[in-house]
Design an enzyme around this catalytic site. Structure first.
Site, PDB file in Angstrom:
ATOM      1  N   SER A   1      12.281   6.711  -6.264  1.00  0.00           N
ATOM      2  CA  SER A   1      11.631   5.502  -5.729  1.00  0.00           C
ATOM      3  C   SER A   1      11.407   4.437  -6.805  1.00  0.00           C
ATOM      4  CB  SER A   1      10.326   5.853  -5.023  1.00  0.00           C
ATOM      5  OG  SER A   1       9.258   5.866  -5.920  1.00  0.00           O
TER       6      SER A   1
ATOM      7  N   ASP B   1       1.947  -5.483   2.136  1.00  0.00           N
ATOM      8  CA  ASP B   1       2.023  -5.778   0.695  1.00  0.00           C
ATOM      9  C   ASP B   1       2.636  -7.158   0.450  1.00  0.00           C
ATOM     10  OD1 ASP B   1       1.016  -3.279   0.178  1.00  0.00           O
ATOM     11  OD2 ASP B   1       2.945  -2.381  -0.350  1.00  0.00           O
TER      12      ASP B   1
ATOM     13  N   ALA C   1       0.140   4.978   5.196  1.00  0.00           N
ATOM     14  CA  ALA C   1       1.418   4.748   5.879  1.00  0.00           C
ATOM     15  C   ALA C   1       2.584   5.028   4.939  1.00  0.00           C
ATOM     16  CB  ALA C   1       1.475   3.317   6.398  1.00  0.00           C
ATOM     17  N   ASN C   2       2.435   4.676   3.663  1.00  0.00           N
ATOM     18  CA  ASN C   2       3.509   4.959   2.694  1.00  0.00           C
ATOM     19  C   ASN C   2       3.805   6.458   2.647  1.00  0.00           C
ATOM     20  OD1 ASN C   2       3.576   2.286   1.961  1.00  0.00           O
ATOM     21  ND2 ASN C   2       2.525   2.550   0.006  1.00  0.00           N
TER      22      ASN C   2
ATOM     23  N   ASP D   1       2.870   7.582  -3.812  1.00  0.00           N
ATOM     24  CA  ASP D   1       2.904   7.849  -2.367  1.00  0.00           C
ATOM     25  C   ASP D   1       4.188   8.597  -1.982  1.00  0.00           C
ATOM     26  OD1 ASP D   1       0.518   6.475  -2.210  1.00  0.00           O
ATOM     27  OD2 ASP D   1       1.518   4.561  -1.817  1.00  0.00           O
TER      28      ASP D   1
ATOM     29  N   LEU E   1       1.727  12.229 -13.659  1.00  0.00           N
ATOM     30  CA  LEU E   1       1.725  11.606 -14.992  1.00  0.00           C
ATOM     31  C   LEU E   1       2.892  10.649 -15.186  1.00  0.00           C
ATOM     32  CD1 LEU E   1       0.984  14.931 -16.940  1.00  0.00           C
ATOM     33  CD2 LEU E   1      -0.625  13.062 -16.567  1.00  0.00           C
TER      34      LEU E   1
ATOM     35  N   GLY F   1       0.225   0.321   2.051  1.00  0.00           N
ATOM     36  CA  GLY F   1      -0.972   1.111   2.356  1.00  0.00           C
ATOM     37  C   GLY F   1      -0.629   2.550   2.032  1.00  0.00           C
TER      38      GLY F   1
ATOM     39  N   THR G   1       5.527   0.813  -8.012  1.00  0.00           N
ATOM     40  CA  THR G   1       4.585   0.732  -6.886  1.00  0.00           C
ATOM     41  C   THR G   1       4.982   1.734  -5.799  1.00  0.00           C
ATOM     42  OG1 THR G   1       4.620  -1.644  -7.303  1.00  0.00           O
ATOM     43  CG2 THR G   1       3.367  -0.898  -5.394  1.00  0.00           C
TER      44      THR G   1
ATOM     45  N   GLY H   1       5.977  13.478 -15.393  1.00  0.00           N
ATOM     46  CA  GLY H   1       6.005  14.433 -14.282  1.00  0.00           C
ATOM     47  C   GLY H   1       4.606  14.707 -13.753  1.00  0.00           C
TER      48      GLY H   1
HETATM   49  O1  RIB Z   1       0.243   3.002  -3.589  1.00  0.00           O
HETATM   50  C1  RIB Z   1       0.806   1.744  -3.334  1.00  0.00           C
HETATM   51  C2  RIB Z   1       0.047   1.061  -2.247  1.00  0.00           C
HETATM   52  O2  RIB Z   1      -1.264   0.800  -2.679  1.00  0.00           O
HETATM   53  C3  RIB Z   1       0.598  -0.269  -1.834  1.00  0.00           C
HETATM   54  O3  RIB Z   1       1.532  -0.167  -0.806  1.00  0.00           O
HETATM   55  C4  RIB Z   1      -0.641  -1.066  -1.443  1.00  0.00           C
HETATM   56  O4  RIB Z   1      -0.675  -1.409  -0.102  1.00  0.00           O
HETATM   57  C5  RIB Z   1      -1.824  -0.190  -1.843  1.00  0.00           C
HETATM   58  O5  RIB Z   1      -2.357   0.447  -0.775  1.00  0.00           O
END
Ligand code: RIB
Length: 305
Positions: A292, A16, A45-46, A260, A223, A42, A256, A227
């Site tokens: 987060s 990122d 991986a996140n 995830d 949402l 990503g 962001t 929530g």
């Molecule tokens: O959901 C956030 C992710 O979306 C970021 O880390 C970015 O890499 C995209 O994949």
């Protein structure tokens, strides 16, 4: 004896590039940002790192480029205690990158160039057969080729979570049917159900009913600060709302990766506490996501237990 994998993630790994700016740019506009940061991202991986930080034994099946970013990412995943036996660096491919803008009110927009992630294939499922046999929960997203994702879902007997992000307009019905749990956010749900907008709990409940009609089993729609709502295969359950912990607006610095964090925590809770109710799993996942958003970055913002 090595302990078996609890959460297996089949999906993306991306670097990122994050620009922090007062507001998101309009089309054609150049803005001065006030901070820049690179991060490990990503969605795949996140989600894997979020589950690992909750305490799950995790494994990732993913592709990186044979470049500096790929090498750094592999080291980082090992530090996060993720099993990277099936994370491969590919010659002639670049590691996926994301260009992310984050505004002062914590909103973001993202462009991804997936690079090596485009090489994840059905044969990678066979190669990781042992992990597919032993894991309790499988997590997939849509930043890698759909054929590989469908093969992964067909090869798995445990609980599978599909996070259909980024959303596809013509999502194959098979994807909805194969997932034990189908999870999207409000904008992804709107795109998939051709609803103009989803801004309220009631609109989300309507979208969830449509997704169930399209073939999904358990549906979760996240949402943001409201929530999440969910619907199971039991019509008696209806479409329940799970409120998120309230975070004062001044404490929301970066949303962001919050989705995830939610998915990783959900996978961890299902793997660790399989007898708990879906509502309890979602309450726990909302808690992690709300933590987060109070720190900058994607993985950098995920809490550890
Ligand atoms: O959901 C956030 C992710 O979306 C970021 O880390 C970015 O890499 C995209 O994949």
């Amino acid at each position: 004896m090595a302990q078996t994998t609890e959460v297996l993630v089949f999906g993306s790994a991306i670097i990122d590039f994050i620009c922090y700016t007062s507001r998101l740019p309009k089309p054609g506009e150049t803005l001065h940002g006030h901070r820049f940061q690179t991060g490990y991202g990503g969605k795949g991986a996140n989600q894997c790192v979020a589950a690992a930080r909750q305490g799950s034994r995790t494994a990732l099946v993913a592709k990186l480029g044979a470049d500096t970013f790929g090498g750094d990412y592999l080291r980082q995943l090992r530090e996060e205690q993720v099993n990277v036996e099936h994370v491969q660096q590919l010659e002639g491919q670049t590691t996926g990158v994301a260009q992310i803008a984050v505004s002062d009110d914590g909103e973001n927009n993202i462009i991804i160039v997936v690079g090596a992630n485009s090489q994840l294939s059905p044969s990678d499922v066979n190669k990781a057969d042992k992990l597919f046999q032993e894991a309790k929960v499988l997590v997939c997203q849509l930043e890698t080729p759909i054929e590989a994702t469908l093969t992964a879902l067909k090869s798995f007997q445990g609980v599978s979570i599909v996070n259909a992000a980024p959303a596809m307009e013509n999502t194959p019905q098979e994807l909805l049917q194969l997932a034990s749990i189908f999870c999207v956010n409000e904008s992804e749900a709107a795109l998939m159900t051709q609803m103009v907008k989803i801004e309220t709990v009631e609109e989300a409940q309507e979208a969830a009913a449509k997704l169930r009609k399209m073939g999904a089993n358990i549906v979760i729609i996240t949402l943001g600060k409201l929530g999440a709502i969910f619907g199971t295969c039991d019509p008696k359950d209806g479409y329940q709302h799970v409120p998120a912990p309230q975070v004062p607006p001044e404490k929301v610095v970066d949303t962001t990766g919050a989705g995830d964090a939610f998915i990783g925590a959900l996978a961890h809770n299902i793997a660790r506490h399989p007898k708990n109710k879906m509502r309890d799993h979602i309450v726990a996942a909302c808690q992690v996501a709300s933590q987060s958003v109070q720190l900058p970055g994607t993985q950098a913002s995920f809490p550890r237990t």
